[in-house]
Design an enzyme around this catalytic site. Structure first.
Site: not given
Ligand SMILES: [Cu+2]
Length: 639
Positions: A301, A304, A381, A384, A386, A434, A584
């Site tokens: 996500d 792409e 997306v 879905y 987030y 998934h 670092d």
């Molecule tokens: Cu899910």
């Protein structure tokens, strides 16, 4: 960090709409980037750490652009100075496919919904109203893309139909029908159609979530208001945010969305660095179902599509409550024209229950309420969402939480033929299992850049000798010396966590100031390593990777995962096995959701959540929240 006059952008400020226009115009003029080209990305080329530290005011502001010619598919990388518009770098990128663009997604949907072959295939299933149809193009991985299209910019698509004009677009999967498209020529290459052999048709499902479409009345809830009559207690100077003892800078780009820069803590008048930069660098969602409808479904996500491009506007009272400050974000379309996402980033304070408390018989209850500063953005997306929350606490903790909601991918199955790799969520409809793997890139600088990461484990000491009752518990701290040591996995049996400690400063107790990465939301990939999905995303094979800071190392599964075959990010970089001690370092933390789908996740999923914490561990000499005052009106009135 130096403060800059408001009129002048800080070197880490995202590109403005004018700057994006300017970059596109400069490339059109100097490099013949005509209308047959698309811009995959125009973003700030962030100055590297040493540059920023040496002379922030002398930095030449520069944009980084990826564009390609759809006529021949050739991608290019450009660096363009601002405001000068000088092209200081122009490089062909052979053999790569830049990220997918929102324009392609829409244009592909338009093309497919008008295509006679698609119309005819749908008519054969009794679907004739093309206004209800949605096609949703996904990117391929190289191994599952048809070889005959090698080198082309191809995508594969689902076909969905709504139950009504306002119905959930992702409620009715037209199972067995998948267009394969050439996105550069924007044409249908082939239409995979397994038909409706058993004649079962679309199952009768209740896939709606709009109040007017659900088969029940809405329940009653009393109002709940959040009131801050004196306003919030944070300040924003340009994009520099100050709250309690925290100070940080808010960045944003097309690919990662929200970026937190130069996170530090003001401790007794000293500005103490904690993180140079924190963001999400990749998100990988392999579907674990081998049926023809799902075997290609491995989403990257971030690489792409881009979390910035997919960011949606937030609404006061719905997405965030209280005294909110919003920041807009500017992204662009594939023509290089800017698009402003209003209210893209939300900054607000939240009450967070009790911070600390003790009840003493003499002095009564002493209690402090906790509050936290939340910086968030939401991403859609396709099906879905987030929701990303970075939370800063008064006791020095940092929490990163992601909530997943929206509509699960589903498909139908013939009577009695339920696939074993998913859960039945409605009539003859299942949601495949998934996983959502998120890779957080954490460029931590605990009290400066010289840091060492150690694995910290709890160990039970066997009974005997000085431990006659077998009670002793000790911790074992193992410094990670090289990148191969830096590949770490969570281990429940020893409660493994990772301490990032300064190697130069000393705390008031003589120890090394540190922050601990307290793992959460982590799970093993549980996938055959020969799987193409794993080969493209080997980063998911470990919970944590540690690398020495290298400005070019940004994308853990490679810069161009679209149509990729192998992960040429972290596995390739760390193969050099560089030293990661007393230097670092950058931590790459892999967390997310192992999504075993449930009926309760349908038709819209109640937000599931996953998180990890960064906790001070000897960074302060004692509880840093002792000076938090009691809640208003309580001072001297306890008892
Ligand atoms: Cu899910």
């Amino acid at each position: 960090m130096t403060d800059f006059p408001v009129s002048r952008p800080h070197p880490l400020d995202p590109l403005t709409a004018d700057e994006i226009r300017h970059v596109a115009a400069a490339l059109r003029e100097a490099k013949g980037v005509t209308n047959s080209w698309r811009f995959a990305s125009i973003d700030l080329a962030e100055p590297a750490k040493p540059e920023l530290a040496a002379s922030p005011s002398g930095i030449v502001r520069t944009a980084h652009a990826i564009c390609w010619n759809t006529a021949d598919g050739q991608a290019h990388r450009a660096l363009v100075t601002l405001p000068g518009g000088e092209i200081t770098h122009w490089q062909e990128l052979p053999g790569v496919q830049p990220n997918m663009t929102v324009d392609e997604w829409h244009e592909c949907d338009e093309m497919l919904r008008r295509h006679p072959a698609v119309i005819s295939a749908l008519a054969g299933r009794g679907i004739t109203n093309m206004d209800l149809v949605l096609t949703d193009v996904w990117a391929y991985g190289a191994a599952v893309a048809p070889r005959r299209y090698s080198g082309r910019r191809i995508g594969w698509s689902d076909v969905w139909t709504r139950g009504s004009a306002e119905g959930n677009p992702y409620a009715h999967h037209v199972t067995g029908l998948h267009p394969v498209v050439d996105l550069n020529r924007m044409e249908l290459l082939e239409l995979e159609d397994r038909g409706d052999a058993d004649g079962a048709g679309l199952p009768e499902v209740m896939g709606e979530y709009l109040p007017r479409l659900i088969p029940m009345p809405l329940r009653q809830v009393a109002p709940l208001e959040v009131s801050q009559p004196d306003g919030a207690s944070f300040t924003l100077d340009g994009r520099l945010l100050r709250w309690q003892n925290w100070q940080l800078r808010i960045g944003f780009n097309n690919r990662e969305g929200l970026v937190l820069h130069t996170v530090s803590c003001i401790d007794g008048g000293r500005t103490r660095p904690i993180a140079h930069r924190m963001s999400f660098a990749e998100m990988i969602v392999p579907y674990r179902d081998v049926t023809p409808d799902h075997y290609r479904r491995t989403a990257f996500d971030i690489g792409e599509w881009g979390l910035g491009f997919m960011t949606t506007s937030l609404e006061r009272g719905c997405d965030c409550l209280g005294e909110i400050h919003y920041l807009d974000a500017v992204v662009h379309n594939s023509r290089g024209e800017p698009r402003t996402i209003s209210n893209a980033v939300c900054i607000h304070e939240e009450d967070d229950g009790v911070l600390w408390k003790h009840v003493d018989e003499r002095t009564g209850a002493e209690v402090r309420r906790a509050r936290r500063l939340v910086i968030s953005f939401h991403v859609t997306v396709a099906n879905y969402e987030y929701l990303v929350y970075w939370r800063f606490y008064q006791d020095g903790n940092i929490e990163c939480e992601v909530r997943a909601t929206g509509i699960m991918v589903t498909s139908s199955f013939p009577p009695g033929r339920q696939p074993p790799t998913g859960t039945v969520i409605d009539q003859r409809t299942y949601a495949p299992y998934h996983q959502h793997f998120i890779v957080a890139r954490l460029d931590l600088d605990i009290d400066g850049e010289a840091n060492t990461v150690s694995a910290v484990e709890s160990r039970a000491v066997p009974a005997g000798g000085a431990n006659p009752y077998g009670l002793a518990l000790v911790t074992q701290q193992t410094p990670l010396e090289t990148e191969s040591d830096g590949r770490q996995d969570y281990d429940w049996h020893v409660q493994r966590g990772w301490l990032v400690a300064s190697t130069q400063s000393v705390n008031s107790l003589g120890g090394r100031p540190a922050y601990k990465l307290v793992p959460g939301g982590t799970f093993p990939p549980m996938i055959d390593e020969s799987s193409p999905a794993f080969q493209r995303a080997q980063v998911i094979g470990h919970t944590l990777w540690v690398t020495p800071y290298e400005p070019g190392e940004r994308w853990p599964s490679g810069e161009f995962p679209n149509l990729s075959a192998v992960d040429n990010g972290l596995p390739a970089w760390t193969a050099r096995n560089r030293t990661i001690q007393d230097t670092d370092i950058v931590l790459w933390y892999v967390f997310g959701l192992h999504h075993l789908t449930r009926p309760e996740d349908w038709p819209v999923m109640p937000a599931d959540r996953t998180s990890f914490w960064l906790k001070p561990w000897g960074f302060f000499g004692r509880n840093p929240a002792l000076d938090v005052p009691p809640a208003h009106g309580e001072l001297g009135q306890r008892g």
